[in-house]
Design an enzyme around this catalytic site. Structure first.
Site, PDB file in Angstrom:
ATOM      1  N   ASN A 397       0.864  -1.181   0.000  1.00  0.00           N
ATOM      2  CA  ASN A 397       0.000   0.000   0.000  1.00  0.00           C
ATOM      3  C   ASN A 397       0.894   1.222   0.000  1.00  0.00           C
ATOM      4  O   ASN A 397       1.290   1.735   1.047  1.00  0.00           O
ATOM      5  CB  ASN A 397      -0.910  -0.010   1.231  1.00  0.00           C
ATOM      6  CG  ASN A 397      -1.969   1.080   1.197  1.00  0.00           C
ATOM      7  OD1 ASN A 397      -1.839   2.067   0.464  1.00  0.00           O
ATOM      8  ND2 ASN A 397      -3.012   0.925   1.982  1.00  0.00           N
ATOM      9  N   HIS A 436      -4.291  -0.398  12.585  1.00  0.00           N
ATOM     10  CA  HIS A 436      -4.935  -1.591  12.019  1.00  0.00           C
ATOM     11  C   HIS A 436      -5.806  -2.291  13.060  1.00  0.00           C
ATOM     12  O   HIS A 436      -6.933  -2.705  12.756  1.00  0.00           O
ATOM     13  CB  HIS A 436      -3.877  -2.555  11.494  1.00  0.00           C
ATOM     14  CG  HIS A 436      -3.392  -2.247  10.114  1.00  0.00           C
ATOM     15  ND1 HIS A 436      -2.460  -1.262   9.855  1.00  0.00           N
ATOM     16  CD2 HIS A 436      -3.704  -2.785   8.906  1.00  0.00           C
ATOM     17  CE1 HIS A 436      -2.223  -1.219   8.559  1.00  0.00           C
ATOM     18  NE2 HIS A 436      -2.968  -2.126   7.953  1.00  0.00           N
TER      19      HIS A 436
END
Length: 524
Positions: A397, A436
């Site tokens: 990412n 996360h």
């Protein structure tokens, strides 16, 4: 060494070995000729060697051309690199890696889709979706005597979506107005006391903005018990708006403060900030490279593919996960059952990983980039070729990695004096792991630190153990094996906890009851 052309005229191979010629009609050494098959193999070998020899100089030439282009367009508010790149990627990183540079480039999958062989792999995934649809219809016809696709899981997951979208409106308005207004308050060229008052007022506005963006979605999700997909909309927008707000202030504040004393320096325009809030990057710049026009068919195609990935994920969960984990908490716990559930979850887990990657990092971001004519489409790199976890984390990412690298790693090095690279890298892992875990906790509605342990503890160790010096196919196989197992652990443990909290609700809400995994003790 004898020239290659002379060896070829004598019939030798590209490396000097004598070519074997089959004897037969029209192919004898007396004729001095080569049949068509032998000549084709010979030219293929020559082509391969020429490509191998030209690859290195060509890459070096392209790197130098890119560096010269960057020199011609220096980044705003920062120095240009002073050392041209060489053929070593590690030597290029200090020159070009200190500040994000945006250039016009396509996404890697768009380039790969131009190759027929790669498009076939894409067609195989579409065929898999068709198989899921056919199996669903067949099972419904056998069990219920009717042909009808059930979307119960999809309808449940996106329940109360209008409420989530209504909650997003004040979050966006706060992000749109407050950071820009705070910057204007700090930029006014007033006397010392009045300017300090403006600074204090701007800080108060930013605290209120942070409170709105952080507290409002949590309050709505808990009060109205939003389902997972609607919660995902809120939490991803919450994190995105906070990261964009920080990047805007971090990039624009130095220039804006200089504008108080230098009338030639202009503060960012509101239109540039508005464009930044929608464009698919987390690094603020006053301008970005733009494409000449919008391909609306490309936009529609990417949105359709993103929707197809959502349907694909629902079929995978309903057919491969729900039947396995729905009643697992009703059975006595055993190590054998746990290990088998993890192994069973590896396939749907890796499918979910690939679908999330393709739906969001490729389709969704490319659709918005095309609508906004945003030129730099490098939202990811070839993470699937990684032979180390450090490279995987950098390439999976790129959008988030750029933000972490610019504002956590580099700023951490600046605060620590540029010597504690290990501490700065550890800070990146800690911030990323906590965020996360917060996203998983918000979406699922419970705290179960599987992601925190896998990302921060195991992932951190793998980052230092499987470093960039490890190359070769075996390391790529090892990385994919670890990904399969990691996804299986996540899907298995989170699914077990999800159903355990529904089968064994708490008689009364306590702090330890909220943070203690229910799947460890629920056996109804």
């Amino acid at each position: 060494m004898e020239p290659k052309a002379a060896r070829l005229r004598r019939g030798e191979g590209p490396r000097g070995e004598q070519e074997e010629r089959p004897l037969g009609e029209g192919n004898t050494k007396k004729d001095g000729g080569m049949d068509l098959v032998q000549w084709t193999r010979h030219m293929e070998a020559v082509k391969t060697q020429l490509l191998e020899q030209a690859q290195g100089p060509l890459m070096e030439l392209l790197d130098r051309a890119l560096w010269e282009a960057v020199q011609s367009y220096p980044p705003q508010g920062g120095p240009v690199p002073s050392v041209p790149p060489d053929s070593s990627s590690k030597a290029r990183e200090p020159a070009l890696g200190k500040r994000k540079i945006f250039i016009i480039r396509k996404s890697l999958l768009d380039e790969l889709m131009e190759v027929q062989h790669f498009r076939t792999i894409y067609h195989m995934f579409i065929a898999g979706l068709c198989v899921f649809i056919i199996s669903t219809l067949a099972i419904d016809f056998i069990d219920e005597g009717r042909l009808m696709l059930e979307f119960d899981l999809l309808i449940f997951s996106f329940g109360q979506l209008p409420l989530a979208l209504m909650t997003w409106v004040p979050m966006f308005l706060s992000t749109l107005l407050v950071p820009y207004q705070a910057l204007r308050l700090w930029a006014w060229p007033r006397a010392g006391g009045a300017w300090m008052l403006g600074v204090a007022l701007g800080c108060v506005l930013l605290v209120a903005h942070t409170a709105v963006v952080c507290v409002l979605p949590v309050h709505v999700a808990l009060k109205y018990q939003l389902p997972p997909a609607s919660r995902s909309v809120l939490v991803f927008e919450q994190v995105r708006l906070l990261m964009k707000s920080y990047s805007f202030l971090r990039e624009a504040m130095p220039g804006t403060l200089c504008a108080r004393v230098d009338e030639g320096t202009q503060a960012p325009s509101f239109s540039s900030y508005l464009y930044f809030l929608f464009c698919p990057t987390l690094i603020y710049r006053k301008t970005y490279p733009r494409t000449p026009n919008v391909r609306w068919n490309y936009v529609a195609k990417n949105f359709a593919q993103a929707l197809g990935c959502v349907l694909y994920a629902c079929f995978i969960l309903s057919r491969l996960c729900v039947p396995v984990f729905a009643n697992m908490s009703r059975e006595p716990f055993s190590t054998r059952a746990l290990v088998l559930s993890i192994m069973h979850a590896t396939l749907p887990g890796i499918f979910m990983l690939l679908l999330i990657f393709f739906a969001f990092l490729h389709c969704w971001l490319n659709a918005f980039a095309e609508m906004l004519r945003f030129g730099d489409r490098m939202f990811y790199r070839d993470w699937w070729n990684s032979t180390s976890f450090s490279n995987y984390y950098r390439t999976w990412n790129v959008v988030v990695h750029d933000w972490l690298y610019s504002y956590v790693y580099q700023d951490g090095l600046w605060l620590l004096g540029g010597r504690a690279r290990g501490a700065a890298m550890l800070g990146v892992f800690l911030v990323s792991a906590v965020v996360h875990e917060y996203i998983f906790c918000f979406v699922l509605g419970f705290f179960y630190p599987v992601m925190l342990i896998l990302f921060f503890v195991i992932g951190g160790l793998m980052n230092f153990m499987m470093h960039d010096r490890h190359t070769g196919p075996a390391w790529n196989v090892l990385m994919w094996t670890m990904l399969f197992l990691g996804q299986g652990i996540q899907v298995s443990l989170y699914c077990q906890e999800w159903y355990a909290r529904r089968h064994c609700p708490l008689p009364q809400t306590t702090f330890w009851g909220l943070v203690t995994p229910r799947s460890w003790s629920c056996h109804t």
